[in-house]
Motif scaffolding. Structure first.
Motif, mmCIF file in Angstrom:
data_model
loop_
_atom_site.group_PDB
_atom_site.id
_atom_site.type_symbol
_atom_site.label_atom_id
_atom_site.label_comp_id
_atom_site.label_asym_id
_atom_site.label_seq_id
_atom_site.Cartn_x
_atom_site.Cartn_y
_atom_site.Cartn_z
ATOM 1 N N TYR A 243 0.849 -1.190 0.000
ATOM 2 C CA TYR A 243 0.000 0.000 0.000
ATOM 3 C C TYR A 243 0.883 1.238 0.000
ATOM 4 O O TYR A 243 2.090 1.188 0.268
ATOM 5 N N CYS B 180 -9.196 1.576 -1.015
ATOM 6 C CA CYS B 180 -8.846 2.919 -0.541
ATOM 7 C C CYS B 180 -9.562 3.215 0.775
ATOM 8 O O CYS B 180 -10.681 2.750 0.998
ATOM 9 N N ARG C 231 -3.953 3.458 0.137
ATOM 10 C CA ARG C 231 -4.427 2.814 -1.081
ATOM 11 C C ARG C 231 -3.556 1.608 -1.390
ATOM 12 O O ARG C 231 -2.338 1.663 -1.256
#
Length: 380
Positions: free
Chosen positions: A48, A70, A60
Motif C-alpha cells: 500500500y 482505498c 491505497r
C-alpha cells in the motif's frame, strides 16, 4: 507538483493518470486525491501507499482482500510525516503527537503512548504540595520504520524503539538532522555530521567491523571525522554523502545496490556479497554537459558531485549537484526506470536520461520495490 511513479504496483498502490507517461525513463504520473499544488507527504509500503495533504490521510493498495482498495482518514492536526511498513503506518503531526494506523478498510488513527525517558540527575519534579508531577508527553520530531523496527526521536533527543525509550543522547547541543530505517536497522545523522547506527547488523548494514546486533545507537567510527550531510537506509544496506561530495555505501550487495560489481569481469569469481565497512564509491563521469551549446562552460567535477542519496529495499538512487539522477541495484519491477526493466539488476550507477531534478525543491521517495519523484515540473 506532480508525483511520478515507476516500479511495483501490482496491488494498485498508485492510481496512475491514464496514458500519461513522463520522460525517457518511463515514469507514470500518479492521480492524487487532491491537487498536487498542495504540499504532499508520502510513504510507500510493499502492499500500500500512504499520502497526506494537510489533515487528510489516504491509504491505497491491498488493505483487506483486494487490490485498489482505498480508505480516507482525518487527523486532529496537520500531518508532518509518514512512515509506512507492511503492518502499520506511523503518522506524525506538526504538534509532535504520534499516531499509528493499520492499513485496513476499517482503519483508525490510534495515539501511540511512549514510555517516559529515564529520570535525570535533577530528580523528580513535584507540585507545591509535594506530589510527583507526571512527566510531560514527549514531542516527537522524527519517525522511521521498517519491517522489524520502529523508531521515534523526541525534541529532548530521546530515542524510542516504539513504545520503549532505548537511549537518551545526553548532550544538550545534540540535534538530529535525519533518521532512516531499513528492514531491521536504523541510521541517524546529527547536525554535526556524525552518523549513528543500531539494530540488526548481520548483513553489514550498520557499517561496523563486526557483524552483530546493536541495541542502542553507536557512532559509526569508520566515518568519524568526516562531516556527513545525507544518509539513506535500504533493506539491508546503507549509504552516506559527505560534505566533500563523496558517496559511501555499505551492507548487502547481492543485487548491486551498493554500486559495486556483483561479479568480476568474465563472471568466474564472485565479489563479496557483504561489505561491513563504508566503501568510497568512484562514480562514473556525469557527462551532463555533453551535447550542450559550445558557449556553455565545461562543468567541473564539483558541479556533478553527489548531493542526495535514497534507498529502497535493494536499490539506491543518487542526485548529483547538476540535478541528474543516477541509480543502481535491483530493477526487476522497473524501480530503476522502465529503460532498465528487462535486467535483473544493475551493479554500477547509471544515469537516468531525460530527468533533471531541481536540487533545491524536488524530492525522491523510495518504496521497497518502487520509486516516486516529486517535481515542480513534469520533466527535464
Amino acid at each position: 507538483m506532480p508525483l511520478l511513479f515507476t516500479g511495483f504496483n501490482a496491488f494498485g498502490q498508485h492510481e496512475c493518470v491514464s496514458g500519461n507517461v513522463d520522460c525517457n525513463a518511463g515514469f507514470n504520473e500518479i492521480n492524487t486525491p487532491v491537487s498536487t499544488q498542495n504540499e504532499c507527504t508520502i510513504s510507500i509500503g510493499w502492499r500500500y501507499a500512504a499520502l497526506a495533504f494537510g489533515r487528510k490521510l489516504y491509504l491505497r493498495g491491498l488493505l483487506d482482500d483486494s487490490p485498489n482498495e482505498c480508505v480516507t482518514l482525518e487527523a486532529t492536526g496537520d500531518i508532518k510525516s509518514l512512515a509506512a511498513s507492511d503492518s502499520h503506518c506511523l503518522v506524525l503531526l506538526d504538534s509532535g503527537r504520534l499516531y499509528r494506523v493499520q492499513p485496513k478498510l476499517q482503519a483508525e488513527l490510534l495515539a501511540v503512548r511512549l514510555e517516559a525517558p529515564p529520570r535525570t540527575h535533577l530528580g523528580t519534579k513535584r507540585s507545591i504540595f509535594g506530589a510527583p508531577k507526571a512527566p510531560p508527553l514527549p514531542i516527537i520530531e522524527h519517525i522511521a520504520c521498517g519491517s522489524h523496527i520502529n523508531v521515534a526521536i523526541s525534541s529532548e533527543n530521546s530515542v524510542y524503539s516504539i513504545p520503549s525509550c532505548l537511549h537518551q543522547f545526553a548532550e544538550r547541543q545534540f540535534r538530529v538532522k535525519q533518521l532512516q530505517c531499513g528492514h531491521e536497522h536504523a541510521v541517524l545523522l546529527n547536525v554535526n555530521g556524525d552518523v549513528f547506527t543500531w539494530g540488526n547488523g548481520l548483513r553489514g548494514q550498520l557499517g561496523q567491523a563486526v557483524l552483530k546486533l546493536e541495541e542502542t545507537p553507536q557512532l559509526l567510527e569508520a566515518l568519524a571525522g568526516i562531516k556527513i550531510t545525507q544518509i539513506a537506509a535500504g533493506g539491508w544496506h546503507s549509504a552516506a554523502i559527505s560534505a566533500f561530495g563523496d558517496l559511501y555505501t555499505w551492507g548487502l550487495n547481492g543485487s548491486g545496490q551498493l554500486g559495486i560489481r556483483v561479479m568480476k569481469p568474465g563472471g568466474f569469481l564472485k565479489e563479496p556479497t557483504v561489505y561491513p565497512l563504508p566503501q568510497l564509491q568512484d562514480l562514473p563521469e556525469c557527462g551532463c554537459s555533453q551535447g550542450m551549446e559550445a558557449e556553455v562552460e565545461e562543468k567541473s567535477n564539483d558541479d556533478c558531485a553527489p548531493l542526495r542519496v535514497f534507498a529502497g529495499s535493494r536499490h539506491t538512487l543518487l542526485i548529483r549537484q547538476c540535478g541528474r539522477v543516477w541509480a543502481s541495484g535491483w530493477c526487476k519491477h522497473g524501480q530503476l526506470g522502465k529503460q532498465l526493466q528487462n535486467l535483473s539488476y544493475v551493479d554500477e550507477f547509471q544515469a537516468w536520461n531525460g530527468i533533471i531534478m531541481n536540487t533545491a525543491s524536488d524530492d525522491v521517495i523510495c518504496g521497497p520495490w518502487s520509486t516516486v519523484l516529486r517535481q515542480k515540473r513534469s520533466g527535464g
